[in-house]
Design an enzyme around this catalytic site. Structure first.
Site, mmCIF file in Angstrom:
data_model
loop_
_atom_site.group_PDB
_atom_site.id
_atom_site.type_symbol
_atom_site.label_atom_id
_atom_site.label_comp_id
_atom_site.label_asym_id
_atom_site.label_seq_id
_atom_site.Cartn_x
_atom_site.Cartn_y
_atom_site.Cartn_z
ATOM 1 C CE LYS A 246 11.371 4.083 -14.724
ATOM 2 N NZ LYS A 246 10.874 5.030 -13.725
ATOM 3 C CE LYS B 68 7.882 1.365 -13.756
ATOM 4 N NZ LYS B 68 7.533 2.734 -14.129
ATOM 5 C CG PHE C 296 2.797 1.608 -8.885
ATOM 6 C CD1 PHE C 296 2.072 2.439 -9.727
ATOM 7 C CD2 PHE C 296 3.331 0.443 -9.418
ATOM 8 C CE1 PHE C 296 1.882 2.118 -11.079
ATOM 9 C CE2 PHE C 296 3.147 0.112 -10.758
ATOM 10 C CZ PHE C 296 2.423 0.934 -11.584
ATOM 11 N N GLY C 297 0.847 0.824 -5.443
ATOM 12 C CA GLY C 297 -0.183 -0.154 -5.111
ATOM 13 C C GLY C 297 -1.515 0.533 -4.845
ATOM 14 C CB ALA D 42 -0.946 -0.021 1.205
ATOM 15 N NE ARG E 160 9.134 7.308 -6.040
ATOM 16 C CZ ARG E 160 8.410 6.234 -5.860
ATOM 17 N NH1 ARG E 160 7.859 5.994 -4.687
ATOM 18 N NH2 ARG E 160 8.237 5.362 -6.835
ATOM 19 C CG ASN E 161 14.583 6.473 -9.594
ATOM 20 O OD1 ASN E 161 15.499 5.850 -9.081
ATOM 21 N ND2 ASN E 161 13.344 6.025 -9.625
HETATM 22 N N1 LIG Z 1 5.141 5.675 -7.325
HETATM 23 C C1 LIG Z 1 5.023 5.624 -8.648
HETATM 24 O O1 LIG Z 1 4.622 6.624 -9.293
HETATM 25 C C2 LIG Z 1 5.359 4.373 -9.377
HETATM 26 C C3 LIG Z 1 6.041 3.340 -8.772
HETATM 27 N N2 LIG Z 1 6.368 2.227 -9.503
HETATM 28 C C4 LIG Z 1 7.105 1.135 -8.872
HETATM 29 O O2 LIG Z 1 6.334 0.572 -7.832
HETATM 30 C C5 LIG Z 1 7.213 -0.069 -6.903
HETATM 31 C C6 LIG Z 1 6.758 0.343 -5.510
HETATM 32 O O3 LIG Z 1 6.987 1.727 -5.430
HETATM 33 P P1 LIG Z 1 6.040 2.733 -4.673
HETATM 34 O O4 LIG Z 1 4.714 2.164 -4.398
HETATM 35 O O5 LIG Z 1 6.097 4.003 -5.412
HETATM 36 O O6 LIG Z 1 6.872 2.866 -3.314
HETATM 37 P P2 LIG Z 1 6.459 3.601 -1.982
HETATM 38 O O7 LIG Z 1 7.706 4.055 -1.362
HETATM 39 O O8 LIG Z 1 5.387 4.574 -2.257
HETATM 40 O O9 LIG Z 1 5.822 2.424 -1.101
HETATM 41 C C7 LIG Z 1 6.549 1.282 -0.784
HETATM 42 C C8 LIG Z 1 5.582 0.247 -0.249
HETATM 43 O O10 LIG Z 1 6.259 -0.997 -0.086
HETATM 44 C C9 LIG Z 1 6.092 -1.404 1.271
HETATM 45 N N3 LIG Z 1 7.263 -2.149 1.696
HETATM 46 C C10 LIG Z 1 8.518 -1.682 1.846
HETATM 47 N N4 LIG Z 1 9.319 -2.659 2.273
HETATM 48 C C11 LIG Z 1 8.540 -3.767 2.408
HETATM 49 C C12 LIG Z 1 8.783 -5.073 2.834
HETATM 50 N N5 LIG Z 1 10.008 -5.483 3.194
HETATM 51 N N6 LIG Z 1 7.746 -5.949 2.869
HETATM 52 C C13 LIG Z 1 6.517 -5.554 2.508
HETATM 53 N N7 LIG Z 1 6.226 -4.305 2.094
HETATM 54 C C14 LIG Z 1 7.227 -3.439 2.053
HETATM 55 C C15 LIG Z 1 5.927 -0.132 2.071
HETATM 56 O O11 LIG Z 1 5.332 -0.423 3.309
HETATM 57 P P3 LIG Z 1 5.576 0.526 4.587
HETATM 58 O O12 LIG Z 1 4.840 1.786 4.304
HETATM 59 O O13 LIG Z 1 4.998 -0.275 5.703
HETATM 60 O O14 LIG Z 1 7.056 0.727 4.700
HETATM 61 C C16 LIG Z 1 5.013 0.633 1.117
HETATM 62 O O15 LIG Z 1 3.694 0.175 1.201
HETATM 63 C C17 LIG Z 1 8.626 0.419 -7.251
HETATM 64 O O16 LIG Z 1 9.327 -0.605 -7.890
HETATM 65 C C18 LIG Z 1 8.399 1.572 -8.217
HETATM 66 O O17 LIG Z 1 9.440 1.702 -9.156
HETATM 67 C C19 LIG Z 1 5.990 2.083 -10.793
HETATM 68 C C20 LIG Z 1 5.296 3.075 -11.430
HETATM 69 C C21 LIG Z 1 4.912 4.283 -10.767
HETATM 70 O O1 LIG Z 2 8.363 4.673 -12.463
HETATM 71 C C1 LIG Z 2 7.865 5.764 -12.350
HETATM 72 C C2 LIG Z 2 7.171 6.422 -13.453
HETATM 73 O O2 LIG Z 2 6.905 5.556 -14.508
HETATM 74 C C3 LIG Z 2 7.995 6.490 -11.085
HETATM 75 O O3 LIG Z 2 9.261 7.023 -11.052
HETATM 76 P P1 LIG Z 2 10.026 7.240 -9.670
HETATM 77 O O4 LIG Z 2 10.121 5.905 -9.005
HETATM 78 O O5 LIG Z 2 11.328 7.822 -10.077
HETATM 79 O O6 LIG Z 2 9.199 8.204 -8.870
#
Ligand SMILES: NC(=O)C1=CN([C@@H]2O[C@H](COP(=O)(O)OP(=O)(O)OC[C@H]3O[C@@H](n4cnc5c(N)ncnc54)[C@H](OP(=O)(O)O)[C@@H]3O)[C@@H](O)[C@H]2O)C=CC1
Ligand SMILES: O=C(CO)COP(=O)(O)O
Length: 318
Positions: A183, A100, A10-11, A7, A247-248
């Site tokens: 990327k 990713k 992205f989730g 959660a 963020r990257n």
């Molecule tokens: N954000 C975006 O715009 C996008 C993200 N992505 C990809 O989605 C993936 C997740 O990123 P994002 O959702 O943005 O990250 P966030 O930092 O927003 O959230 C990370 C999530 O992962 C959970 N988490 C971290 N460590 C663990 C663990 N050991 N076990 C279980 N859960 C864990 C965190 O829980 P807690 O809060 O409890 O620490 C939190 O719910 C990445 O690979 C990113 O590249 C892809 C496209 C877009």
């Molecule tokens: O993957 C993403 C957009 O496609 C999100 O990028 P960041 O993880 O750099 O925020």
């Protein structure tokens, strides 16, 4: 029912977008406190505060509640994917990694990590240019769904497509994963260039040579060129290298400005750069931008030296 494991931004965004179509969605957070808070506030205050939950979206911290899912989306940072897969009971539910990167310890991408312990379970990856904040409020977004099994892929494509989320599919998991992973490394490089005040021309050069590096790596590991020039590669490269929503990219900006960066922020490209550098060394591959990003992160070089080194490399054909 679709279960979304993780959660974070992205989730949560995917859960909201899918729930808006009337589908039965359960969003799992690992902390009880976060699940309770989301259930009470009907939004994810920490990661996505401006996107209210549709009425039907359920939240839980009990993994048993997602075991009945017919599809599971795994939306956690790549370095934690293996740990999350291990928490799930084995079964025949397709697992769609929504992350990713390349795992530091193994050099594997999402579907390789899943296959290590779930060889018989369908593994797919959902990737491409998309900020969570855009998806959550229903802005039009196009993504790549990669799965080696095209029949499973077509079914996932239709399950996960919504009026605002358009999925293209491919069987080229290697290309989709490499594009999404690399990327982020190039976005750190472009951010560093901009943070150091080197200008838009230098960023365009970094993005373009970064893409050349991605293609070089892709060709060695069997990625299809059309995947790398599609949404999951070039599409996401352009988005992430040019937007401060990334963020990257922001991490790169902080490197270029020599400012601190919040270590709790998810920056997939940092570990991926290290993992890729090791893979490239083993394969005797030239990856100057990945190498530079790794050295900048480790403090082994600074921008002026790094740029001088890149600019003075032997001249060659494009
Ligand atoms: N954000 C975006 O715009 C996008 C993200 N992505 C990809 O989605 C993936 C997740 O990123 P994002 O959702 O943005 O990250 P966030 O930092 O927003 O959230 C990370 C999530 O992962 C959970 N988490 C971290 N460590 C663990 C663990 N050991 N076990 C279980 N859960 C864990 C965190 O829980 P807690 O809060 O409890 O620490 C939190 O719910 C990445 O690979 C990113 O590249 C892809 C496209 C877009
Ligand atoms: O993957 C993403 C957009 O496609 C999100 O990028 P960041 O993880 O750099 O925020």
């Amino acid at each position: 029912m679709i279960g979304v494991v993780g959660a974070g931004a992205f989730g949560t965004a995917l859960a909201i977008a899918l729930s808006k179509t009337g589908k039965d969605i359960v969003l799992w957070a690992r902390s009880d406190r976060q699940a309770h808070e989301m259930a009470e506030l009907r939004c994810n205050r920490v990661y996505l505060p401006d996107a209210p939950f549709p009425d039907g979206l359920r939240v839980t911290s009990d993994l048993n509640e997602v075991t009945a899912a017919t599809t599971l989306l795994l939306a956690v940072p790549l370095q934690h994917l293996r740990g999350v897969v291990d928490l799930l009971s084995p079964g025949d539910t397709p697992l769609v990694a929504c992350c990713k990167g390349i795992e530091l310890a193994s050099g594997k991408g999402p579907t390789g990590i899943i296959a290590d312990t779930r060889r018989d379970q369908t593994a797919a990856v959902l990737t491409g240019p998309s900020f969570a904040a855009d998806i959550a409020i229903g802005r039009p977004t196009a993504l790549t769904l990669a799965c080696a099994d095209d029949t499973a892929s077509a079914s996932l494509q239709s399950t996960l497509t919504t009026p605002s989320l358009r999925l293209y599919r491919t069987t080229d998991t290697i290309g989709a994963e490499l594009g999404g992973a690399l990327k982020n490394v190039m976005a750190i490089a472009c951010g560093a260039v901009m943070g150091a005040g080197l200008g838009d021309s230098a960023r365009a050069a970094t993005l373009t040579r970064g893409f050349a590096e991605m293609q070089r790596i892709g060709s060695v590991f069997g990625a299809r060129p059309e995947t790398l020039s599609g949404l999951s590669g070039l599409g996401d490269l352009v988005l992430t290298c040019t937007s401060e929503l990334s963020r990257n990219y922001r991490f790169g900006l902080s490197l270029g400005r020599r400012e601190a960066f919040d270590p709790k922020t998810t920056v997939e490209g940092a570990a991926t750069a290290k993992a890729m550098l090791q893979i490239a060394r083993d394969a005797n591959l030239d990856v100057p931008i990945t190498k530079t990003v790794t050295a900048l992160i480790d403090g082994d070089t600074q921008i002026p030296e790094a740029i001088a080194e890149l600019m003075q490399r032997p001249l060659k054909e494009e």
